[in-house]
Design a protein around this motif. Structure first.
Motif, short mmCIF file in Angstrom:
data_model
loop_
_atom_site.label_atom_id
_atom_site.label_comp_id
_atom_site.label_asym_id
_atom_site.label_seq_id
_atom_site.Cartn_x
_atom_site.Cartn_y
_atom_site.Cartn_z
N ALA A 1 42.08 50.87 50.55
CA ALA A 1 41.14 49.84 50.97
C ALA A 1 40.07 50.43 51.88
O ALA A 1 38.88 50.09 51.76
CB ALA A 1 41.88 48.71 51.69
N MET A 2 40.46 51.33 52.77
CA MET A 2 39.50 51.95 53.68
C MET A 2 38.47 52.78 52.91
O MET A 2 37.27 52.65 53.13
CB MET A 2 40.22 52.82 54.70
CG MET A 2 39.29 53.39 55.75
SD MET A 2 40.13 54.43 56.94
CE MET A 2 40.31 55.92 55.98
N TYR A 3 38.94 53.62 51.99
CA TYR A 3 38.01 54.46 51.24
C TYR A 3 37.17 53.64 50.26
O TYR A 3 36.01 53.97 50.01
CB TYR A 3 38.75 55.59 50.53
CG TYR A 3 39.12 56.69 51.49
CD1 TYR A 3 38.14 57.44 52.11
CD2 TYR A 3 40.45 56.95 51.81
CE1 TYR A 3 38.47 58.43 53.01
CE2 TYR A 3 40.78 57.94 52.70
CZ TYR A 3 39.79 58.68 53.31
OH TYR A 3 40.10 59.65 54.20
N PHE A 4 37.74 52.58 49.72
CA PHE A 4 36.95 51.68 48.88
C PHE A 4 35.83 51.06 49.71
O PHE A 4 34.68 50.99 49.27
CB PHE A 4 37.84 50.60 48.25
CG PHE A 4 37.12 49.73 47.27
CD1 PHE A 4 36.94 50.16 45.97
CD2 PHE A 4 36.61 48.50 47.65
CE1 PHE A 4 36.26 49.37 45.05
CE2 PHE A 4 35.93 47.71 46.74
CZ PHE A 4 35.76 48.15 45.43
N GLY A 5 36.16 50.62 50.91
CA GLY A 5 35.16 50.06 51.81
C GLY A 5 34.08 51.07 52.17
O GLY A 5 32.89 50.73 52.25
N LEU A 6 34.46 52.32 52.38
CA LEU A 6 33.47 53.36 52.67
C LEU A 6 32.56 53.61 51.47
O LEU A 6 31.36 53.84 51.63
CB LEU A 6 34.17 54.66 53.09
CG LEU A 6 34.80 54.65 54.47
CD1 LEU A 6 35.61 55.93 54.70
CD2 LEU A 6 33.74 54.50 55.55
N GLY A 7 33.12 53.57 50.26
CA GLY A 7 32.30 53.72 49.06
C GLY A 7 31.29 52.58 48.93
O GLY A 7 30.12 52.79 48.61
N ILE A 8 31.74 51.36 49.19
CA ILE A 8 30.86 50.19 49.15
C ILE A 8 29.77 50.33 50.22
O ILE A 8 28.59 50.06 49.97
CB ILE A 8 31.65 48.88 49.36
CG1 ILE A 8 32.57 48.62 48.17
CG2 ILE A 8 30.73 47.69 49.63
CD1 ILE A 8 31.85 48.22 46.90
N SER B 1 23.80 60.47 46.81
CA SER B 1 24.64 59.56 47.60
C SER B 1 25.19 58.43 46.75
O SER B 1 26.36 58.04 46.90
CB SER B 1 23.84 58.98 48.77
OG SER B 1 23.44 60.00 49.64
N ALA B 2 24.38 57.90 45.84
CA ALA B 2 24.85 56.85 44.94
C ALA B 2 25.94 57.37 44.02
O ALA B 2 26.97 56.72 43.81
CB ALA B 2 23.69 56.28 44.13
N VAL B 3 25.74 58.57 43.47
CA VAL B 3 26.76 59.18 42.60
C VAL B 3 28.05 59.39 43.39
O VAL B 3 29.15 59.10 42.90
CB VAL B 3 26.24 60.51 42.01
CG1 VAL B 3 27.36 61.30 41.35
CG2 VAL B 3 25.12 60.25 41.02
N ALA B 4 27.94 59.87 44.62
CA ALA B 4 29.13 60.10 45.45
C ALA B 4 29.84 58.78 45.77
O ALA B 4 31.08 58.71 45.73
CB ALA B 4 28.73 60.82 46.74
N GLY B 5 29.08 57.74 46.08
CA GLY B 5 29.68 56.44 46.37
C GLY B 5 30.39 55.86 45.17
O GLY B 5 31.53 55.38 45.27
N PHE B 6 29.74 55.90 44.01
CA PHE B 6 30.38 55.42 42.78
C PHE B 6 31.59 56.28 42.43
O PHE B 6 32.61 55.77 41.97
CB PHE B 6 29.40 55.39 41.61
CG PHE B 6 28.55 54.16 41.58
CD1 PHE B 6 29.11 52.91 41.42
CD2 PHE B 6 27.17 54.26 41.69
CE1 PHE B 6 28.32 51.77 41.39
CE2 PHE B 6 26.38 53.13 41.66
CZ PHE B 6 26.94 51.88 41.51
N GLY B 7 31.49 57.58 42.66
CA GLY B 7 32.62 58.48 42.41
C GLY B 7 33.83 58.09 43.23
O GLY B 7 34.96 58.10 42.74
N MET B 8 33.60 57.73 44.49
CA MET B 8 34.71 57.32 45.34
C MET B 8 35.33 56.02 44.84
O MET B 8 36.56 55.88 44.81
CB MET B 8 34.26 57.17 46.79
CG MET B 8 35.42 56.98 47.73
SD MET B 8 35.00 56.80 49.48
CE MET B 8 33.85 58.10 49.76
#
Length: 121
Positions: A82-89, A56-63
């Protein structure tokens, strides 16, 4: 995969100055790499795999990396970025919560149960 084949409605002009002359390669990277890591992380979480938080961390950083690179290459801004950046955060915040806050809450609950039973000596 609409992005890979027709840009999902994005004008081809947004790729000017980039190393790409169509949306095929960026779309495949987005779908397979970014989407693939998200899918792998979701399946690992559902299967309660030991490495699911790492995935999950790898996927979040990947996004987040995808959004940074996209903004640098396209040199534009979209609400979706902005929306996808927020989802990654949010994904990374949940991973941190599960690694730290959840573990801390369990340890606190365990310590108070030991204290109440008089076994904390």
């Amino acid at each position: 995969m609409a992005l890979a084949f027709n840009g999902a409605g994005m004008p081809l002009a947004s790729l000017e100055g980039s190393p790409f002359n169509s949306f095929v390669i960026p779309g495949l990277i987005l779908g397979l790499v970014v989407g693939g890591t998200q899918l792998l992380a979701a399946l690992a979480l559902l299967a309660n795999r030991q490495w699911s938080l790492l995935a999950s961390a790898v996927a979040g950083f990947g996004m987040l990396i995808w959004i940074f690179v996209e903004m640098a290459v396209i040199q534009g801004y979209s609400f979706l970025q902005a929306m996808y950046f927020g989802l990654g955060i949010a994904e990374l915040a949940l991973v941190l919560a599960l690694l730290g806050v959840a573990a801390g809450a369990l340890a606190i609950g365990h310590a108070s149960a030991d204290h109440a039973s008089g076994t904390d000596l």
